[in-house]
Design an enzyme around this catalytic site. Structure first.
Site, PDB file in Angstrom:
ATOM      1  N   SER A  11      -0.344  -4.589   0.145  1.00 27.89           N
ATOM      2  CA  SER A  11      -1.725  -4.996  -0.111  1.00 27.89           C
ATOM      3  C   SER A  11      -1.806  -6.107   0.784  1.00 27.89           C
ATOM      4  CB  SER A  11      -1.689  -5.748  -1.660  1.00 27.89           C
ATOM      5  OG  SER A  11      -1.547  -4.867  -2.735  1.00 27.89           O
ATOM      6  N   HIS A  38       8.706   6.770   2.746  1.00 30.73           N
ATOM      7  CA  HIS A  38       7.814   5.956   2.067  1.00 30.73           C
ATOM      8  C   HIS A  38       8.117   6.110   0.596  1.00 30.73           C
ATOM      9  CE1 HIS A  38       3.817   4.557   0.627  1.00 30.73           C
ATOM     10  NE2 HIS A  38       3.740   3.820   1.646  1.00 30.73           N
ATOM     11  N   GLY A  88      -0.761  -0.933  -2.640  1.00 31.55           N
ATOM     12  CA  GLY A  88      -2.098  -0.440  -3.284  1.00 31.55           C
ATOM     13  C   GLY A  88      -2.307  -1.108  -4.814  1.00 31.55           C
ATOM     14  N   GLU A 124       8.667  -2.550   1.811  1.00 33.77           N
ATOM     15  CA  GLU A 124       7.680  -2.523   0.948  1.00 33.77           C
ATOM     16  C   GLU A 124       7.759  -2.455  -0.535  1.00 33.77           C
ATOM     17  OE1 GLU A 124       4.401  -0.471   3.187  1.00 33.77           O
ATOM     18  OE2 GLU A 124       5.539   1.077   2.638  1.00 33.77           O
ATOM     19  N   ASN A 145      -0.992   3.117   8.029  1.00 33.19           N
ATOM     20  CA  ASN A 145      -1.014   4.195   7.294  1.00 33.19           C
ATOM     21  C   ASN A 145      -1.903   4.694   6.420  1.00 33.19           C
ATOM     22  OD1 ASN A 145       0.506   6.305   5.851  1.00 33.19           O
ATOM     23  ND2 ASN A 145       1.605   5.015   4.498  1.00 33.19           N
ATOM     24  N   TRP A 146      -2.635   5.955   7.347  1.00 35.94           N
ATOM     25  CA  TRP A 146      -3.938   6.441   6.595  1.00 35.94           C
ATOM     26  C   TRP A 146      -3.608   7.341   5.360  1.00 35.94           C
ATOM     27  CZ3 TRP A 146      -7.327   8.497  11.089  1.00 35.94           C
ATOM     28  CH2 TRP A 146      -7.982   7.711  11.932  1.00 35.94           C
ATOM     29  N   LYS A 147      -2.244   7.478   5.271  1.00 37.36           N
ATOM     30  CA  LYS A 147      -2.106   8.359   3.978  1.00 37.36           C
ATOM     31  C   LYS A 147      -2.663   9.754   3.942  1.00 37.36           C
ATOM     32  CE  LYS A 147      -0.738   4.219   1.373  1.00 37.36           C
ATOM     33  NZ  LYS A 147      -0.492   3.686   0.195  1.00 37.36           N
ATOM     34  N   GLY A 186      -1.585  -0.131   4.432  1.00 44.64           N
ATOM     35  CA  GLY A 186      -2.322   1.175   3.849  1.00 44.64           C
ATOM     36  C   GLY A 186      -3.701   1.067   3.850  1.00 44.64           C
ATOM     37  N   GLY A 187      -4.195   1.042   2.572  1.00 44.65           N
ATOM     38  CA  GLY A 187      -5.621   0.759   2.180  1.00 44.65           C
ATOM     39  C   GLY A 187      -6.552   0.246   3.387  1.00 44.65           C
ATOM     40  N   GLU A 212       5.818   6.453  -1.765  1.00 39.58           N
ATOM     41  CA  GLU A 212       4.959   7.581  -2.286  1.00 39.58           C
ATOM     42  C   GLU A 212       5.780   8.941  -2.083  1.00 39.58           C
ATOM     43  OE1 GLU A 212       1.436   6.525  -0.347  1.00 39.58           O
ATOM     44  OE2 GLU A 212       1.161   4.851  -1.738  1.00 39.58           O
TER      45      GLU A 212
END
Ligand code: PEP
Length: 249
Positions: A211, A93, A171, A165, A8-10, A232-233, A95
């Site tokens: 994470s 998600h 994150g 999640e 997930n590049w966001k 993600g990150g 976010e």
């Protein structure tokens, strides 16, 4: 079954040039991967640029609108994404739930639209740190699943994937304990068996996200028996991301 690894590049990277560099690097590094299913979910605007180079990974989107076309300014439909070669859609998600105020009802409509278009839906669920401390984790997961899947026909669940999640792990550099992730996955499978049937409960794929890095990734697959990971990150660092995939290949 092959592990499913979703990137997930966001809202990253900020230029087309950088996105192309990342795509090309992944394409090269993932060439010999056979035993892991890799899905890259870039921002919408970079999806078409990757359409003709997708051999080593599949394409996913980070959201979708529930209608197919019409007067819905700013929205993008399942049909449009499918036409670009997208196979997976991340939905619900945290976010989007928290920052964009996406509701369970909206997520339910989006899931129905993607499954009707034969796209694979990745439903994200998870509790906040506060809810966890209050011992409400399973109540939250149950509520999110029941609402997201409301009035969904059984046969459509073949294309549904659920990503556990925990919001406090996303994150934050504080990943969920492997045994906690395993307990959540078992709870989800049991709930799906109860809501639908045992066969679906057993076969539905459950991912872990929060994470994940190259030091902890394989524990979730090998010890917690998760079917895959949502990353993600670390997915923005092709070397580190591919290191995870190679461990699972
Ligand atoms: C995510 O965005 O779904 C996620 C799991 O992020 P991170 O890997 O950065 O925690």
């Amino acid at each position: 079954m092959r592990s499913l690894i979703i990137a997930n590049w966001k809202c990253n990277p900020s230029t087309f040039k950088e996105a192309k560099i990342l795509f090309n690097s992944l394409k090269k590094r993932l060439k010999k991967i056979r035993n892991v299913e890799v899905v890259i979910c870039p921002p919408f605007v970079y999806l078409s640029s990757s359409k003709f180079q997708v051999l080593s990974f599949k394409l996913g989107a980070q959201d979708v609108f529930w209608e197919e076309r019409g007067a819905f300014t700013g929205e993008i439909s399942s049909k449009m994404l499918k036409d670009l070669g997208v196979e997976y859609i991340i939905l619900g998600h945290s976010e989007r739930r928290q920052i964009l105020k996406e509701t369970d009802e909206m997520i339910n409509k989006k899931i129905k639209a993607t499954l009707n278009n034969k796209l694979k839906s990745i439903l994200c669920i998870g509790e906040t740190e506060e809810e966890r401390k209050e011992g409400k984790t399973f109540e939250i997961l149950k509520n999110q699943i029941e609402k997201a899947l409301s009035n969904l026909q059984t046969y459509k669940l073949r294309n549904l994937i659920i990503a556990y999640e925990p919001i406090w792990a996303i994150g934050s550099g504080k990943p969920c304990q492997v045994n906690e992730a395993m307990t959540a996955a078992l709870f989800i499978k049991k709930l799906i068996s109860h809501l639908y049937n045992q066969k679906i409960g057993r076969s539905i794929r459950i991912l872990y996200g929060g994470s994940v890095n190259s030091l902890n990734a394989s524990n979730y697959i090998r010890e917690a028996k998760m079917d895959g990971l949502l990353i993600g990150g670390v997915s923005l660092n092709s070397k580190e991301f591919v290191k995870i995939i190679k461990q699972l290949n």
